[in-house]
Design a protein around this motif. Structure first.
Motif, PDB file in Angstrom:
ATOM      1  N   ALA A 210       0.721  -1.199   0.244  1.00 18.62           N
ATOM      2  CA  ALA A 210       0.558   0.028  -0.067  1.00 18.62           C
ATOM      3  C   ALA A 210       1.167   1.288  -0.069  1.00 18.62           C
ATOM      4  O   ALA A 210       0.162   1.874  -0.489  1.00 18.62           O
ATOM      5  CB  ALA A 210      -0.944   0.115   0.779  1.00 18.62           C
ATOM      6  N   LYS A 211       2.275   1.359   0.703  1.00 16.91           N
ATOM      7  CA  LYS A 211       3.028   2.702   0.743  1.00 16.91           C
ATOM      8  C   LYS A 211       4.037   2.510  -0.585  1.00 16.91           C
ATOM      9  O   LYS A 211       3.701   3.738  -1.118  1.00 16.91           O
ATOM     10  CB  LYS A 211       3.698   2.307   2.031  1.00 16.91           C
TER      11      LYS A 211
ATOM     12  N   ARG B 190      -4.568   2.319   0.005  1.00 13.82           N
ATOM     13  CA  ARG B 190      -5.510   2.702   1.657  1.00 13.82           C
ATOM     14  C   ARG B 190      -5.620   1.003   1.264  1.00 13.82           C
ATOM     15  O   ARG B 190      -6.115   0.258   0.517  1.00 13.82           O
ATOM     16  CB  ARG B 190      -6.322   3.032   1.331  1.00 13.82           C
ATOM     17  N   VAL B 191      -5.663   0.606   2.701  1.00 11.63           N
ATOM     18  CA  VAL B 191      -5.419  -0.750   2.693  1.00 11.63           C
ATOM     19  C   VAL B 191      -7.480  -1.089   3.089  1.00 11.63           C
ATOM     20  O   VAL B 191      -7.980  -0.269   3.895  1.00 11.63           O
ATOM     21  CB  VAL B 191      -4.771  -1.940   4.023  1.00 11.63           C
ATOM     22  N   VAL B 192      -8.079  -2.190   2.400  1.00 14.26           N
ATOM     23  CA  VAL B 192      -9.125  -2.381   2.735  1.00 14.26           C
ATOM     24  C   VAL B 192      -8.908  -3.368   4.013  1.00 14.26           C
ATOM     25  O   VAL B 192      -9.101  -4.984   3.517  1.00 14.26           O
ATOM     26  CB  VAL B 192     -10.214  -2.868   1.980  1.00 14.26           C
TER      27      VAL B 192
ATOM     28  N   VAL C  24      -1.392  -2.404  12.562  1.00 12.69           N
ATOM     29  CA  VAL C  24      -0.703  -2.242  11.960  1.00 12.69           C
ATOM     30  C   VAL C  24      -0.294  -1.102  11.165  1.00 12.69           C
ATOM     31  O   VAL C  24       0.511  -0.478  10.748  1.00 12.69           O
ATOM     32  CB  VAL C  24       0.305  -3.171  11.594  1.00 12.69           C
ATOM     33  N   ALA C  25      -1.437  -1.201  10.194  1.00 12.65           N
ATOM     34  CA  ALA C  25      -1.408   0.142   8.937  1.00 12.65           C
ATOM     35  C   ALA C  25      -1.285   1.382   9.286  1.00 12.65           C
ATOM     36  O   ALA C  25      -0.401   2.513   9.161  1.00 12.65           O
ATOM     37  CB  ALA C  25      -2.472  -0.641   8.215  1.00 12.65           C
ATOM     38  N   SER C  26      -2.567   1.399  10.543  1.00 11.33           N
ATOM     39  CA  SER C  26      -2.742   3.034  11.244  1.00 11.33           C
ATOM     40  C   SER C  26      -0.500   3.155  11.941  1.00 11.33           C
ATOM     41  O   SER C  26      -0.301   4.613  11.474  1.00 11.33           O
ATOM     42  CB  SER C  26      -3.389   3.436  12.315  1.00 11.33           C
ATOM     43  N   VAL C  27      -0.254   2.393  12.188  1.00  7.66           N
ATOM     44  CA  VAL C  27       0.912   2.911  12.973  1.00  7.66           C
ATOM     45  C   VAL C  27       1.988   3.420  11.692  1.00  7.66           C
ATOM     46  O   VAL C  27       2.750   4.361  12.489  1.00  7.66           O
ATOM     47  CB  VAL C  27       1.379   1.453  14.039  1.00  7.66           C
ATOM     48  N   GLN C  28       1.424   2.539  11.120  1.00 10.92           N
ATOM     49  CA  GLN C  28       2.960   3.275   9.641  1.00 10.92           C
ATOM     50  C   GLN C  28       2.270   3.923   8.865  1.00 10.92           C
ATOM     51  O   GLN C  28       2.430   4.057   7.851  1.00 10.92           O
ATOM     52  CB  GLN C  28       3.454   2.058   8.717  1.00 10.92           C
TER      53      GLN C  28
ATOM     54  N   ILE D 144      -9.735   0.715   5.543  1.00  8.22           N
ATOM     55  CA  ILE D 144     -10.923   1.259   5.529  1.00  8.22           C
ATOM     56  C   ILE D 144     -11.183  -0.015   5.944  1.00  8.22           C
ATOM     57  O   ILE D 144     -11.357  -0.857   5.616  1.00  8.22           O
ATOM     58  CB  ILE D 144     -11.084   1.289   3.850  1.00  8.22           C
ATOM     59  N   ASN D 145     -12.072   0.120   7.472  1.00  9.53           N
ATOM     60  CA  ASN D 145     -11.899  -1.136   7.580  1.00  9.53           C
ATOM     61  C   ASN D 145     -13.726  -0.928   7.821  1.00  9.53           C
ATOM     62  O   ASN D 145     -14.693  -0.378   8.291  1.00  9.53           O
ATOM     63  CB  ASN D 145     -11.862  -0.707   9.522  1.00  9.53           C
TER      64      ASN D 145
END
Length: 343
Positions: free
Chosen positions: A232-233, A238-240, A249-253, A258-259
């Protein structure tokens, strides 16, 4: 295959040009005329060094190349303008020194400035980021939990999102492994994920792309979640997911997520303290006297003093609502006017 053909054609063109340059008819320099064959070999080595660099560094970032190129171009231009501006006030003896110094310093400053600020000034320097036009903006990288969940297909059917869905090859492999599991429940979940992916691919309104990750060796020690975040980077997407751990993990990085649970919670009807709703008590709660029921959308309702009314429909007055990424829970008490309906 096309890249190999281009490299072979480039080698032949270089060989022909080098052979023409060492011919006496082209009036080459004296050293080249005296040693034509060594000169031919040297020119071929120089020209093929570009191919060697291309092979040694197969993964290139266009934004970095663009920043270096335009930084060098702007630096040389500024050095030339500065030399013209200073020429009337500097002595002729110092002019070569000033020209050489500015040609070294200014390109370096411009290149480092563009490399450090390329993400902040894209609107000023649009050539720094040559991104392929993607329908609807940044792509969405899909993980296995969102495919198995299935709600992503329903969301895309509503045409709310017009964004490309990226399914990495390692995510597809993970879903296939789950579908081939010996456990019946896991096998059912895996097959559901494959069916959802097929449904997405068959939808003409949905742009689904299977992404093949080429550097499998460098990511061998990473988990699937870490590889999803890294992809994603790289893609700027964005990650679904509906995986709570991947969300964290994604938020920290610094990758947006999108949850699906958050999306579902946002679309559910709102309940505020004091409102009444009717549920069927399905089981006892964790605390003594509690009864648990569910709304049509799957929301859990915990009612005080309803543990003895299993299988009955009761009216519940909402006292509080707990909502997070894992779902929504409603707490309430039996309405004073509630009369159990005998089934």
């Amino acid at each position: 295959m096309l890249l190999i053909v281009v490299r072979i054609l480039y080698a032949f063109i270089c060989a022909g040009a080098a052979a023409a340059m060492v011919q006496p008819q082209s009036n080459p320099p004296s050293i080249v005329a005296e040693y034509p064959f060594p000169a031919f070999i040297v020119m071929m080595l120089i020209t093929q060094s570009a191919t060697l660099i291309d092979v040694l560094f197969p993964r290139k970032r266009l934004d970095l190349i663009s920043a270096i190129y335009f930084g060098l171009l702007i630096g040389v231009l500024l050095a030339y303008l500065l030399t013209l501006a200073l020429r009337p006030i500097i002595a002729d003896d110092f002019e070569p020194l000033i020209v050489g110094t500015t040609l070294i310093i200014l390109p370096y400053i411009c290149i480092t400035l563009l490399l450090q600020t390329k993400d902040d000034f894209r609107f000023v320097i649009p050539y720094v980021e040559f991104a392929r036009e993607i329908k609807g903006g940044r792509p969405l990288v899909v993980d296995s939990s969102s495919l198995i969940d299935g709600r992503i297909a329903d969301i895309m059917d509503t045409h709310i999102l017009e964004t490309q869905l990226i399914v990495p090859d390692f995510v597809l492999k993970e879903v296939q492994d789950i579908a081939d599991s010996s456990d019946k429940l896991r096998r059912t979940r895996g097959r559901r994920g494959l069916d959802v992916l097929t449904k997405l691919q068959q939808n003409p309104k949905v742009d689904v792309r299977m992404h093949e990750v080429k550097d499998q060796e460098t990511s061998a020690g990473l988990t699937v979640d870490q590889r999803i975040v890294a992809l994603a980077k790289v893609l700027g997407g964005r990650v679904v997911t509906n995986d709570f751990n991947l969300n964290k993990v994604a938020s920290v990085q610094g990758v947006e997520v999108i949850n699906l649970n958050d999306v579902a919670n946002a679309l559910r009807p709102r309940y505020i303290p004091g409102e009444q709703l009717r549920i069927r008590v399905m089981r006892e709660g964790e605390s003594i006297g509690q009864g648990v029921g569910y709304l049509d959308d799957g929301t859990m309702v915990v009612c005080e003093q309803a543990g003895a009314l299993l299988g009955k429909e009761i009216d519940v007055t909402v006292t509080s609502v707990l909502q997070n990424s894992a779902g929504r829970m409603i707490f309430g008490r039996m309405a004073s006017q509630s009369v159990p309906v005998r089934q």
